[in-house]
Design a protein around this motif. Structure first.
Motif, mmCIF file in Angstrom:
data_model
loop_
_atom_site.group_PDB
_atom_site.id
_atom_site.type_symbol
_atom_site.label_atom_id
_atom_site.label_comp_id
_atom_site.label_asym_id
_atom_site.label_seq_id
_atom_site.Cartn_x
_atom_site.Cartn_y
_atom_site.Cartn_z
ATOM 1 N N GLN A 167 0.941 -1.229 0.061
ATOM 2 C CA GLN A 167 0.053 0.069 -0.075
ATOM 3 C C GLN A 167 0.919 1.459 0.119
ATOM 4 O OE1 GLN A 167 -2.715 -0.523 3.355
ATOM 5 N NE2 GLN A 167 -4.366 -1.153 1.904
ATOM 6 N N LYS A 218 -5.649 6.807 -1.331
ATOM 7 C CA LYS A 218 -6.096 5.478 -0.944
ATOM 8 C C LYS A 218 -5.953 4.517 -2.056
ATOM 9 C CE LYS A 218 -8.961 7.666 2.902
ATOM 10 N NZ LYS A 218 -10.122 7.761 3.670
ATOM 11 N N VAL A 219 -5.988 3.150 -1.429
ATOM 12 C CA VAL A 219 -6.064 2.132 -2.568
ATOM 13 C C VAL A 219 -6.944 1.049 -2.154
ATOM 14 C CG1 VAL A 219 -3.746 2.302 -3.353
ATOM 15 C CG2 VAL A 219 -4.038 1.089 -1.398
ATOM 16 N N THR A 220 -7.568 0.544 -3.273
ATOM 17 C CA THR A 220 -8.649 -0.430 -2.962
ATOM 18 C C THR A 220 -8.298 -1.542 -4.188
ATOM 19 O OG1 THR A 220 -10.434 1.027 -2.175
ATOM 20 C CG2 THR A 220 -11.176 -1.288 -2.898
ATOM 21 N N SER A 221 -8.109 -2.995 -3.759
ATOM 22 C CA SER A 221 -7.750 -3.699 -4.623
ATOM 23 C C SER A 221 -9.052 -4.269 -5.435
ATOM 24 C CB SER A 221 -7.316 -4.966 -3.813
ATOM 25 O OG SER A 221 -5.806 -4.690 -3.402
ATOM 26 N N ASN A 223 -10.725 -7.390 -7.042
ATOM 27 C CA ASN A 223 -10.749 -8.857 -7.040
ATOM 28 C C ASN A 223 -11.651 -9.175 -8.269
ATOM 29 O OD1 ASN A 223 -11.077 -11.455 -6.205
ATOM 30 N ND2 ASN A 223 -10.981 -11.193 -4.148
ATOM 31 N N SER A 227 -15.521 -9.175 -8.207
ATOM 32 C CA SER A 227 -16.049 -7.933 -9.244
ATOM 33 C C SER A 227 -15.675 -8.410 -10.619
ATOM 34 C CB SER A 227 -15.479 -6.684 -8.759
ATOM 35 O OG SER A 227 -15.960 -6.482 -7.383
ATOM 36 N N THR A 248 -8.691 2.505 -7.151
ATOM 37 C CA THR A 248 -8.871 1.100 -7.631
ATOM 38 C C THR A 248 -7.419 0.649 -7.888
ATOM 39 O OG1 THR A 248 -11.113 1.113 -7.990
ATOM 40 C CG2 THR A 248 -9.640 -0.727 -8.732
#
Length: 264
Positions: A167, A218-221, A223, A227, A248
């Motif tokens: 991250q 900010k980071v969001t993985s 998947n 999704s 993302t």
């Protein structure tokens, strides 16, 4: 345009910035050219990178059966200190293990967030550091086999982490540290068997520059199992991650063996 195929790690070309390529069976894509463009990613299915069967991926692009049997994913891959080919001892396939283990390996320090220690084959410089998203890297020693590299890494883990804070790496939160000086400090931690391979003057520092327009706060993985369809504007590429404008991030390595469709 539509590109479809089995995901494998992006191929890279060292430069300023680094060039990234997605390579499929019948086509390839220079990912740098997609910066600031909308991309749609759709999950289509699975294909094991080892046996080629359309079986659910278990780990590292392999189905369960291949992961449990293939020499390419033996325990010594993640833990080089477990290498035994130099002793003529087989793990899964001695011919393969000798080919991979009995060649020059580099033990290095890399800076992707904090300093980490790692091992790579000499032929994987600087590819290994690019894949990790390191902003700087420096070799400590080059040794003739994977086992010696492994025991060196184990000794240095008393001082340095062997993990990347992914991250922080993706947000470009990099500590301002001097790898040249850290390399000299690391000498005192080297095992006796490895000391003859250390040279104070052999300290080329690699600087790595990534094609990133804007780093996320900010980071969001993403998947693909949860999704299977995603659309976003590409804002950068670092390590083996695609970075999108909305925060993302998509780790290509995690989804090796997945059949995907990229629509541009």
């Amino acid at each position: 345009m539509i590109y479809e195929g089995v995901l494998t790690k992006m191929q890279t070309e060292f430069g300023n910035p680094i060039q990234y390529y997605l390579v499929f069976e019948n086509s390839f894509l220079n990912v740098n050219q997609l910066l600031d463009k909308e991309i749609e990613i759709s999950f289509q299915g699975y294909q094991c990178l080892n046996c080629g069967k359309k079986k659910k991926i278990f780990r590292q692009g392999f189905c369960y059966d291949c992961f449990m049997s293939s020499a390419a994913v033996g325990d010594w891959i993640m833990k080089p200190e477990l290498s035994t080919a130099h002793l003529d001892i087989e793990d899964r396939d001695l011919t393969y293990e000798k080919r991979v283990q009995l060649q020059p390996h580099i033990v290095y320090l890399a800076l992707s967030s904090e300093i980490k220690v790692g091992v790579t084959r000499g032929t994987q410089v600087p590819t290994r550091w690019i894949d990790q998203g390191a902003s700087q890297a420096i070799p400590i020693v080059e040794v003739p086999n994977r086992y010696l590299a492994g025991i060196t890494e184990v000794a240095l883990k008393n001082k340095y982490s062997d993990k990347t804070n992914w991250q922080k790496m993706l947000k470009n939160e990099v500590a301002p540290l001097d790898l040249v000086q850290e390399r000299l400090k690391a000498q005192s931690f080297l095992p006796n068997e490895v000391m003859p391979y250390f040279s104070e003057n052999n300290s080329k520092l690699y600087q790595l520059h990534y094609p990133v327009l804007e780093y996320p706060k900010k980071v969001t993985s993403l998947n693909l199992d949860k999704s299977p369809n995603f659309q976003g504007r590409l804002s950068g590429i670092k390590g083996q991650y695609l970075l999108f404008q909305d925060g993302t991030v998509f780790n290509i390595r995690t989804f090796e063996g997945y059949v995907v469709k990229f629509q541009l």
